[in-house]
Design a protein around this motif. Structure first.
Motif, PDB file in Angstrom:
ATOM      1  N   GLY A  33       0.813  -1.205   0.000  1.00 57.50           N
ATOM      2  CA  GLY A  33       0.000   0.000   0.000  1.00 57.50           C
ATOM      3  C   GLY A  33       0.849   1.260   0.000  1.00 57.50           C
ATOM      4  O   GLY A  33       2.056   1.209   0.274  1.00 57.50           O
ATOM      5  N   PRO A  34       0.257   2.393  -0.326  1.00 59.12           N
ATOM      6  CA  PRO A  34       1.010   3.651  -0.417  1.00 59.12           C
ATOM      7  C   PRO A  34       1.707   4.053   0.874  1.00 59.12           C
ATOM      8  O   PRO A  34       2.795   4.624   0.838  1.00 59.12           O
ATOM      9  CB  PRO A  34      -0.072   4.675  -0.807  1.00 59.12           C
ATOM     10  N   LYS A  35       1.104   3.751   2.034  1.00 56.47           N
ATOM     11  CA  LYS A  35       1.678   4.213   3.297  1.00 56.47           C
ATOM     12  C   LYS A  35       2.882   3.393   3.747  1.00 56.47           C
ATOM     13  O   LYS A  35       3.742   3.895   4.465  1.00 56.47           O
ATOM     14  CB  LYS A  35       0.602   4.187   4.393  1.00 56.47           C
ATOM     15  N   HIS A  36       2.949   2.142   3.338  1.00 53.25           N
ATOM     16  CA  HIS A  36       4.012   1.251   3.804  1.00 53.25           C
ATOM     17  C   HIS A  36       5.002   0.875   2.708  1.00 53.25           C
ATOM     18  O   HIS A  36       5.892   0.069   2.950  1.00 53.25           O
ATOM     19  CB  HIS A  36       3.399  -0.027   4.394  1.00 53.25           C
ATOM     20  N   PHE A  37       4.842   1.445   1.538  1.00 54.77           N
ATOM     21  CA  PHE A  37       5.752   1.103   0.440  1.00 54.77           C
ATOM     22  C   PHE A  37       7.118   1.737   0.671  1.00 54.77           C
ATOM     23  O   PHE A  37       7.231   2.873   1.121  1.00 54.77           O
ATOM     24  CB  PHE A  37       5.180   1.603  -0.895  1.00 54.77           C
ATOM     25  N   ARG A  38       8.163   0.986   0.352  1.00 53.32           N
ATOM     26  CA  ARG A  38       9.536   1.480   0.433  1.00 53.32           C
ATOM     27  C   ARG A  38      10.303   0.967  -0.773  1.00 53.32           C
ATOM     28  O   ARG A  38      10.277  -0.227  -1.080  1.00 53.32           O
ATOM     29  CB  ARG A  38      10.220   1.023   1.732  1.00 53.32           C
ATOM     30  N   SER A  39      10.996   1.858  -1.451  1.00 53.62           N
ATOM     31  CA  SER A  39      11.739   1.494  -2.654  1.00 53.62           C
ATOM     32  C   SER A  39      12.921   0.598  -2.313  1.00 53.62           C
ATOM     33  O   SER A  39      13.465   0.633  -1.200  1.00 53.62           O
ATOM     34  CB  SER A  39      12.242   2.751  -3.368  1.00 53.62           C
ATOM     35  N   CYS A  40      13.321  -0.197  -3.278  1.00 54.51           N
ATOM     36  CA  CYS A  40      14.482  -1.082  -3.147  1.00 54.51           C
ATOM     37  C   CYS A  40      15.337  -0.950  -4.410  1.00 54.51           C
ATOM     38  O   CYS A  40      14.800  -0.912  -5.520  1.00 54.51           O
ATOM     39  CB  CYS A  40      14.059  -2.541  -2.970  1.00 54.51           C
ATOM     40  N   PHE A  41      16.652  -0.889  -4.223  1.00 59.17           N
ATOM     41  CA  PHE A  41      17.557  -0.847  -5.368  1.00 59.17           C
ATOM     42  C   PHE A  41      17.918  -2.240  -5.856  1.00 59.17           C
ATOM     43  O   PHE A  41      18.598  -2.386  -6.863  1.00 59.17           O
ATOM     44  CB  PHE A  41      18.822  -0.062  -5.008  1.00 59.17           C
ATOM     45  N   TRP A  42      17.493  -3.241  -5.137  1.00 62.12           N
ATOM     46  CA  TRP A  42      17.636  -4.619  -5.593  1.00 62.12           C
ATOM     47  C   TRP A  42      16.542  -5.451  -4.937  1.00 62.12           C
ATOM     48  O   TRP A  42      15.980  -5.064  -3.914  1.00 62.12           O
ATOM     49  CB  TRP A  42      19.019  -5.177  -5.235  1.00 62.12           C
ATOM     50  N   HIS A  43      16.221  -6.586  -5.536  1.00 59.55           N
ATOM     51  CA  HIS A  43      15.138  -7.422  -5.042  1.00 59.55           C
ATOM     52  C   HIS A  43      15.649  -8.839  -4.858  1.00 59.55           C
ATOM     53  O   HIS A  43      16.281  -9.409  -5.758  1.00 59.55           O
ATOM     54  CB  HIS A  43      13.955  -7.407  -6.015  1.00 59.55           C
ATOM     55  N   SER A  44      15.366  -9.383  -3.700  1.00 60.77           N
ATOM     56  CA  SER A  44      15.833 -10.735  -3.398  1.00 60.77           C
ATOM     57  C   SER A  44      14.994 -11.764  -4.140  1.00 60.77           C
ATOM     58  O   SER A  44      13.820 -11.526  -4.455  1.00 60.77           O
ATOM     59  CB  SER A  44      15.769 -10.995  -1.889  1.00 60.77           C
ATOM     60  N   LEU A  45      15.604 -12.893  -4.387  1.00 69.47           N
ATOM     61  CA  LEU A  45      14.937 -13.986  -5.083  1.00 69.47           C
ATOM     62  C   LEU A  45      14.320 -14.910  -4.054  1.00 69.47           C
ATOM     63  O   LEU A  45      15.014 -15.432  -3.172  1.00 69.47           O
ATOM     64  CB  LEU A  45      15.947 -14.748  -5.959  1.00 69.47           C
ATOM     65  N   THR A  46      13.013 -15.122  -4.130  1.00 69.97           N
ATOM     66  CA  THR A  46      12.333 -16.003  -3.193  1.00 69.97           C
ATOM     67  C   THR A  46      12.761 -17.438  -3.431  1.00 69.97           C
ATOM     68  O   THR A  46      12.522 -18.001  -4.497  1.00 69.97           O
ATOM     69  CB  THR A  46      10.801 -15.890  -3.341  1.00 69.97           C
ATOM     70  N   SER A  47      13.439 -17.996  -2.448  1.00 72.68           N
ATOM     71  CA  SER A  47      13.980 -19.342  -2.604  1.00 72.68           C
ATOM     72  C   SER A  47      14.242 -19.941  -1.229  1.00 72.68           C
ATOM     73  O   SER A  47      14.573 -19.226  -0.283  1.00 72.68           O
ATOM     74  CB  SER A  47      15.279 -19.314  -3.418  1.00 72.68           C
ATOM     75  N   PRO A  48      14.095 -21.286  -1.072  1.00 72.35           N
ATOM     76  CA  PRO A  48      14.424 -21.916   0.211  1.00 72.35           C
ATOM     77  C   PRO A  48      15.906 -21.866   0.534  1.00 72.35           C
ATOM     78  O   PRO A  48      16.307 -22.071   1.670  1.00 72.35           O
ATOM     79  CB  PRO A  48      13.948 -23.364   0.019  1.00 72.35           C
ATOM     80  N   PHE A  49      16.736 -21.591  -0.481  1.00 74.71           N
ATOM     81  CA  PHE A  49      18.165 -21.493  -0.274  1.00 74.71           C
ATOM     82  C   PHE A  49      18.531 -20.019  -0.060  1.00 74.71           C
ATOM     83  O   PHE A  49      18.327 -19.187  -0.946  1.00 74.71           O
ATOM     84  CB  PHE A  49      18.931 -22.061  -1.468  1.00 74.71           C
ATOM     85  N   SER A  50      19.075 -19.707   1.099  1.00 74.10           N
ATOM     86  CA  SER A  50      19.344 -18.312   1.454  1.00 74.10           C
ATOM     87  C   SER A  50      20.353 -17.665   0.518  1.00 74.10           C
ATOM     88  O   SER A  50      20.293 -16.469   0.263  1.00 74.10           O
ATOM     89  CB  SER A  50      19.846 -18.247   2.905  1.00 74.10           C
ATOM     90  N   LYS A  51      21.311 -18.438   0.002  1.00 71.03           N
ATOM     91  CA  LYS A  51      22.341 -17.874  -0.857  1.00 71.03           C
ATOM     92  C   LYS A  51      21.762 -17.356  -2.174  1.00 71.03           C
ATOM     93  O   LYS A  51      22.308 -16.443  -2.773  1.00 71.03           O
ATOM     94  CB  LYS A  51      23.429 -18.913  -1.131  1.00 71.03           C
ATOM     95  N   LEU A  52      20.673 -17.959  -2.624  1.00 74.28           N
ATOM     96  CA  LEU A  52      20.062 -17.533  -3.879  1.00 74.28           C
ATOM     97  C   LEU A  52      19.294 -16.222  -3.728  1.00 74.28           C
ATOM     98  O   LEU A  52      18.894 -15.634  -4.729  1.00 74.28           O
ATOM     99  CB  LEU A  52      19.120 -18.622  -4.409  1.00 74.28           C
ATOM    100  N   ALA A  53      19.083 -15.778  -2.491  1.00 77.97           N
ATOM    101  CA  ALA A  53      18.357 -14.528  -2.280  1.00 77.97           C
ATOM    102  C   ALA A  53      19.115 -13.349  -2.852  1.00 77.97           C
ATOM    103  O   ALA A  53      18.519 -12.339  -3.246  1.00 77.97           O
ATOM    104  CB  ALA A  53      18.108 -14.318  -0.788  1.00 77.97           C
ATOM    105  N   TYR A  54      20.441 -13.446  -2.930  1.00 77.71           N
ATOM    106  CA  TYR A  54      21.269 -12.356  -3.441  1.00 77.71           C
ATOM    107  C   TYR A  54      21.646 -12.559  -4.911  1.00 77.71           C
ATOM    108  O   TYR A  54      22.629 -12.005  -5.379  1.00 77.71           O
ATOM    109  CB  TYR A  54      22.546 -12.231  -2.605  1.00 77.71           C
ATOM    110  N   MET A  55      20.863 -13.371  -5.608  1.00 80.75           N
ATOM    111  CA  MET A  55      21.210 -13.738  -6.978  1.00 80.75           C
ATOM    112  C   MET A  55      21.333 -12.522  -7.890  1.00 80.75           C
ATOM    113  O   MET A  55      22.226 -12.458  -8.744  1.00 80.75           O
ATOM    114  CB  MET A  55      20.166 -14.701  -7.537  1.00 80.75           C
ATOM    115  N   GLU A  56      20.446 -11.540  -7.721  1.00 76.97           N
ATOM    116  CA  GLU A  56      20.495 -10.358  -8.588  1.00 76.97           C
ATOM    117  C   GLU A  56      21.838  -9.641  -8.478  1.00 76.97           C
ATOM    118  O   GLU A  56      22.477  -9.334  -9.497  1.00 76.97           O
ATOM    119  CB  GLU A  56      19.363  -9.388  -8.234  1.00 76.97           C
ATOM    120  N   LEU A  57      22.284  -9.385  -7.265  1.00 75.01           N
ATOM    121  CA  LEU A  57      23.537  -8.662  -7.064  1.00 75.01           C
ATOM    122  C   LEU A  57      24.738  -9.493  -7.523  1.00 75.01           C
ATOM    123  O   LEU A  57      25.690  -8.952  -8.099  1.00 75.01           O
ATOM    124  CB  LEU A  57      23.690  -8.289  -5.592  1.00 75.01           C
TER     125      LEU A  57
END
Length: 296
Positions: A33-57
């Motif tokens: 929603g508009p009140k709780h939105f916060r921009s991100c310069f990168w987006h994590s990858l939803t995955s059961p493996f934590s290391k894949l969360a930083y796949m974009e970077l």
């Protein structure tokens, strides 16, 4: 980058990165929603493996290193000849690697929120250096090629301004969306430049490709138009391509917004439901005049 592949590969990477950001930005806005939105310069990858969360970077860093090596080795010649334009292109990827590397470290340390503004400044520096090196390019693009590069500078300038705006106002959905759109636009325009300036079949009527024979002073792949009329027509076609590509991106963004809004339950309903419950809770229950009846 003076080949079709040199434009196609980085252009495709930028376009995919921008599309990834558009989808995640729109979904985050509709979910939070508009009140709780916060921009991100990168987006994590939803995955059961934590290391894949930083796949974009990780992919950005890997691609930047690969691109720097290709520029230093002067692909496709694979030699260590010092060419200014190659090192200028490599410097653009160097700044991209610095931004992604710093942001990756902050994410691993769980300091992304605290250092959000620093990542934003580094992201803005990527576009600032890109704009500076495109404007002061050692290979002085002229004619039709120069016009394509001038239009590219307009897109990069929008990316720079929107990155600074997102850094300053992290809750601004328009700034974040414009930044993502400009990244897609950069990628698609880069691909378009590759085809229009390096594939003879796509060169406008009345113009030809003049291939260089080596040396920094040569205008490798410069498109030369035979007459002034042909040059004006080629620039007009470039302007139309610019508008058409932007129109295609806007249609895609509109469809994504409509699709996301359709999937997410409107927050207005939940707010009205909360208000109704609060009003019911405030109504006093006068039960003193009633007698409790116990049924067997």
């Amino acid at each position: 980058m003076g080949t079709l592949a040199g434009h196609l590969v980085p252009g495709s990477a930028l376009a995919l990165l921008g599309l990834w950001h558009i989808i995640n930005t729109v979904q985050a806005y509709h979910l939070k929603g508009p009140k709780h939105f916060r921009s991100c310069f990168w987006h994590s990858l939803t995955s059961p493996f934590s290391k894949l969360a930083y796949m974009e970077l990780v992919l950005i860093i890997s691609f930047s290193i690969f691109s720097i090596v290709m520029q230093v080795l002067d692909y496709p010649l694979f030699s260590f000849a010092f060419k200014l334009n190659n090192y200028e292109h490599a410097t653009m990827f160097l700044h991209l690697m610095i931004y992604a590397g710093f942001t990756l470290v902050t994410a691993i340390m769980h300091k992304s929120d605290i250092l959000f503004e620093v990542s934003g400044v580094l992201a803005a520096s990527v576009f600032g250096q890109e704009l500076f090196l495109l404007h002061c390019h050692s290979a002085d693009h002229v004619g039709l090629e120069g016009h394509y590069h001038w239009l590219m500078q307009l897109i990069v300038f929008v990316s720079l301004v929107s990155a600074l705006s997102t850094t300053k106002c992290s809750s601004s959905f328009p700034s974040s969306l414009v930044l993502s759109i400009s990244v897609v636009f950069q990628g698609l325009w880069f691909i378009n430049m590759g085809f229009m300036l390096w594939v003879p079949e796509f060169v406008p009527k009345g113009c030809t490709i003049r291939l260089g024979h080596g040396g920094d002073s040569d205008m490798h792949g410069a498109v030369m138009c035979g007459t002034h009329k042909a040059g004006l027509r080629a620039r007009a076609l470039a302007n139309l391509q610019f508008s058409w590509i932007l129109a295609g991106i806007m249609i895609f963004v509109g469809c994504i917004c409509l699709f996301s809004a359709k999937k997410v339950t409107p927050r207005v309903q939940s707010i009205e439901y909360e208000r109704l419950n609060s009003r019911v809770a405030e109504i006093p229950l006068s039960v003193a005049g009633f007698k409790q009846v116990n049924y067997p």
